[in-house]
Design a protein around this motif. Sequence first.
Motif, mmCIF file in Angstrom:
data_model
loop_
_atom_site.group_PDB
_atom_site.id
_atom_site.type_symbol
_atom_site.label_atom_id
_atom_site.label_comp_id
_atom_site.label_asym_id
_atom_site.label_seq_id
_atom_site.Cartn_x
_atom_site.Cartn_y
_atom_site.Cartn_z
ATOM 1 N N GLU A 158 2.213 -5.834 -3.278
ATOM 2 C CA GLU A 158 1.559 -5.959 -4.562
ATOM 3 C C GLU A 158 0.903 -4.629 -4.919
ATOM 4 O OE1 GLU A 158 2.301 -9.544 -2.604
ATOM 5 O OE2 GLU A 158 0.773 -8.164 -1.913
ATOM 6 N N GLN A 159 0.953 -4.299 -6.205
ATOM 7 C CA GLN A 159 0.293 -3.092 -6.704
ATOM 8 C C GLN A 159 -0.559 -3.489 -7.900
ATOM 9 O OE1 GLN A 159 3.692 -0.513 -7.394
ATOM 10 N NE2 GLN A 159 3.308 0.520 -5.456
ATOM 11 N N ILE A 160 -1.838 -3.151 -7.794
ATOM 12 C CA ILE A 160 -2.799 -3.526 -8.829
ATOM 13 C C ILE A 160 -3.576 -2.283 -9.226
ATOM 14 C CG2 ILE A 160 -4.848 -4.920 -9.333
ATOM 15 C CD1 ILE A 160 -3.780 -6.798 -7.007
ATOM 16 N N GLY A 161 -3.597 -1.998 -10.517
ATOM 17 C CA GLY A 161 -4.402 -0.899 -11.015
ATOM 18 C C GLY A 161 -5.783 -1.398 -11.378
ATOM 19 N N ILE A 162 -6.768 -0.544 -11.196
ATOM 20 C CA ILE A 162 -8.151 -0.885 -11.529
ATOM 21 C C ILE A 162 -8.735 0.270 -12.339
ATOM 22 C CG2 ILE A 162 -8.969 -0.049 -9.284
ATOM 23 C CD1 ILE A 162 -11.103 -2.268 -9.375
ATOM 24 N N ASP A 163 -9.566 -0.062 -13.319
ATOM 25 C CA ASP A 163 -10.020 0.942 -14.283
ATOM 26 C C ASP A 163 -11.201 1.782 -13.808
ATOM 27 O OD1 ASP A 163 -12.138 -0.856 -14.517
ATOM 28 O OD2 ASP A 163 -12.042 -0.965 -16.706
ATOM 29 N N ARG A 164 -11.468 1.787 -12.512
ATOM 30 C CA ARG A 164 -12.576 2.592 -11.969
ATOM 31 C C ARG A 164 -12.307 2.936 -10.519
ATOM 32 N NH1 ARG A 164 -16.691 -2.313 -12.384
ATOM 33 N NH2 ARG A 164 -15.855 -2.115 -14.445
ATOM 34 N N HIS A 165 -13.055 3.912 -10.049
ATOM 35 C CA HIS A 165 -12.995 4.238 -8.627
ATOM 36 C C HIS A 165 -13.778 3.165 -7.888
ATOM 37 C CE1 HIS A 165 -10.987 8.094 -9.052
ATOM 38 N NE2 HIS A 165 -11.666 8.195 -10.191
ATOM 39 N N ILE A 166 -13.312 2.814 -6.700
ATOM 40 C CA ILE A 166 -13.893 1.697 -5.968
ATOM 41 C C ILE A 166 -13.947 2.026 -4.485
ATOM 42 C CG2 ILE A 166 -11.711 0.459 -5.651
ATOM 43 C CD1 ILE A 166 -14.845 -1.297 -6.754
ATOM 44 N N ASN A 167 -14.931 1.506 -3.807
ATOM 45 C CA ASN A 167 -15.080 1.695 -2.372
ATOM 46 C C ASN A 167 -14.134 0.741 -1.639
ATOM 47 O OD1 ASN A 167 -16.303 0.889 0.311
ATOM 48 N ND2 ASN A 167 -17.629 2.621 -0.230
ATOM 49 N N LYS A 168 -13.492 1.230 -0.599
ATOM 50 C CA LYS A 168 -12.531 0.403 0.148
ATOM 51 C C LYS A 168 -13.173 -0.851 0.715
ATOM 52 C CE LYS A 168 -13.146 2.730 4.513
ATOM 53 N NZ LYS A 168 -12.673 2.941 5.800
ATOM 54 N N SER A 206 -4.131 -0.077 0.604
ATOM 55 C CA SER A 206 -4.440 1.336 0.378
ATOM 56 C C SER A 206 -5.036 1.489 -1.009
ATOM 57 C CB SER A 206 -3.179 2.192 0.470
ATOM 58 O OG SER A 206 -2.599 2.102 1.738
ATOM 59 N N LEU A 207 -5.815 2.524 -1.189
ATOM 60 C CA LEU A 207 -6.319 2.910 -2.506
ATOM 61 C C LEU A 207 -5.691 4.254 -2.846
ATOM 62 C CD1 LEU A 207 -10.103 2.002 -2.105
ATOM 63 C CD2 LEU A 207 -8.266 0.596 -3.056
ATOM 64 N N ILE A 208 -4.876 4.273 -3.883
ATOM 65 C CA ILE A 208 -4.096 5.451 -4.233
ATOM 66 C C ILE A 208 -4.537 5.955 -5.607
ATOM 67 C CG2 ILE A 208 -1.754 6.307 -4.662
ATOM 68 C CD1 ILE A 208 -0.827 3.940 -2.796
ATOM 69 N N LYS A 209 -4.806 7.262 -5.698
ATOM 70 C CA LYS A 209 -5.233 7.847 -6.966
ATOM 71 C C LYS A 209 -4.085 7.827 -7.965
ATOM 72 C CE LYS A 209 -8.730 10.798 -4.968
ATOM 73 N NZ LYS A 209 -9.186 12.143 -4.685
ATOM 74 N N ASN A 210 -4.449 7.592 -9.226
ATOM 75 C CA ASN A 210 -3.497 7.589 -10.327
ATOM 76 C C ASN A 210 -4.172 8.301 -11.487
ATOM 77 O OD1 ASN A 210 -2.159 6.362 -12.841
ATOM 78 N ND2 ASN A 210 -0.880 5.551 -11.205
ATOM 79 N N GLU A 211 -3.445 9.111 -12.222
ATOM 80 C CA GLU A 211 -4.019 9.918 -13.304
ATOM 81 C C GLU A 211 -4.117 9.166 -14.628
ATOM 82 O OE1 GLU A 211 -5.370 12.893 -12.774
ATOM 83 O OE2 GLU A 211 -4.845 12.645 -10.664
ATOM 84 N N SER A 212 -3.895 7.868 -14.621
ATOM 85 C CA SER A 212 -3.876 7.080 -15.857
ATOM 86 C C SER A 212 -5.245 6.493 -16.161
ATOM 87 C CB SER A 212 -2.864 5.943 -15.719
ATOM 88 O OG SER A 212 -3.378 4.933 -14.856
ATOM 89 N N GLY A 264 4.091 8.244 -14.436
ATOM 90 C CA GLY A 264 3.503 9.540 -14.136
ATOM 91 C C GLY A 264 3.442 10.481 -15.318
ATOM 92 N N GLU A 265 3.949 10.038 -16.462
ATOM 93 C CA GLU A 265 3.891 10.842 -17.683
ATOM 94 C C GLU A 265 4.019 9.918 -18.880
ATOM 95 O OE1 GLU A 265 7.206 13.453 -17.037
ATOM 96 O OE2 GLU A 265 8.589 12.084 -18.008
ATOM 97 N N GLY A 266 3.518 10.381 -19.996
ATOM 98 C CA GLY A 266 3.594 9.576 -21.216
ATOM 99 C C GLY A 266 2.220 9.198 -21.723
ATOM 100 N N ASP A 267 2.139 8.019 -22.310
ATOM 101 C CA ASP A 267 0.920 7.554 -22.962
ATOM 102 C C ASP A 267 0.188 6.533 -22.104
ATOM 103 O OD1 ASP A 267 1.467 9.060 -25.321
ATOM 104 O OD2 ASP A 267 2.941 7.533 -25.906
ATOM 105 N N GLU A 268 -0.820 5.920 -22.702
ATOM 106 C CA GLU A 268 -1.525 4.821 -22.052
ATOM 107 C C GLU A 268 -0.689 3.545 -22.173
ATOM 108 O OE1 GLU A 268 -5.542 4.330 -23.414
ATOM 109 O OE2 GLU A 268 -6.177 6.196 -22.455
ATOM 110 N N VAL A 269 -0.988 2.576 -21.329
ATOM 111 C CA VAL A 269 -0.329 1.274 -21.373
ATOM 112 C C VAL A 269 -0.650 0.614 -22.711
ATOM 113 C CG1 VAL A 269 -0.225 -1.009 -20.302
ATOM 114 C CG2 VAL A 269 -0.467 1.032 -18.868
ATOM 115 N N LYS A 270 0.363 -0.015 -23.319
ATOM 116 C CA LYS A 270 0.194 -0.641 -24.624
ATOM 117 C C LYS A 270 0.017 -2.153 -24.468
ATOM 118 C CE LYS A 270 4.019 1.958 -25.730
ATOM 119 N NZ LYS A 270 3.959 2.573 -24.490
#
Length: 161
Positions: A2-12, A53-59, A132-138
Amino acid sequence: MEQIGIDRHINKDVIKGILSDTFKGCKIHYFDQGNTWEIEDAKQLDDYSICFSLIKNESEFPIMIEIAGTPDKNALERGQYLAKIISDKLNCKTITDYKEPHESLYCPSDSVIFDKGHSYFADDSNTIWADGEGDEVKIVKEIFLVNYKFDDKANLINGSS
């Protein structure tokens, strides 16, 4: 997985706590994919271990929570279940893959965003989040999701959809 994006940095430890509370029959381990490539408490791994894992994303979702070791079956449903729990517990916006209930196929650009108790169908094609490139999620529209339930070993409870 499973892969889940979160809108903030978070402690493991916060994510470990949520996963431990959600899947009480599993051992939860942090897998440091960013630096050491080591699994926390690796000697305690067993058939009921889940690694994350917590993986950085530039979005707009700067952290991706990647979860491995869960049963292969119902991964999309489990991702939705966990994304909603994380959004509700942390009062944050989350994103994960989406497919229509009872459909066997899904479109890779279909996502669901959870925010403030609501769920939204979203298109993540040509976005920094997914590609990894483009716009924000719509966001396309608000949707009402099936309320999946999982047992303490991360298996879908039949009849919960």
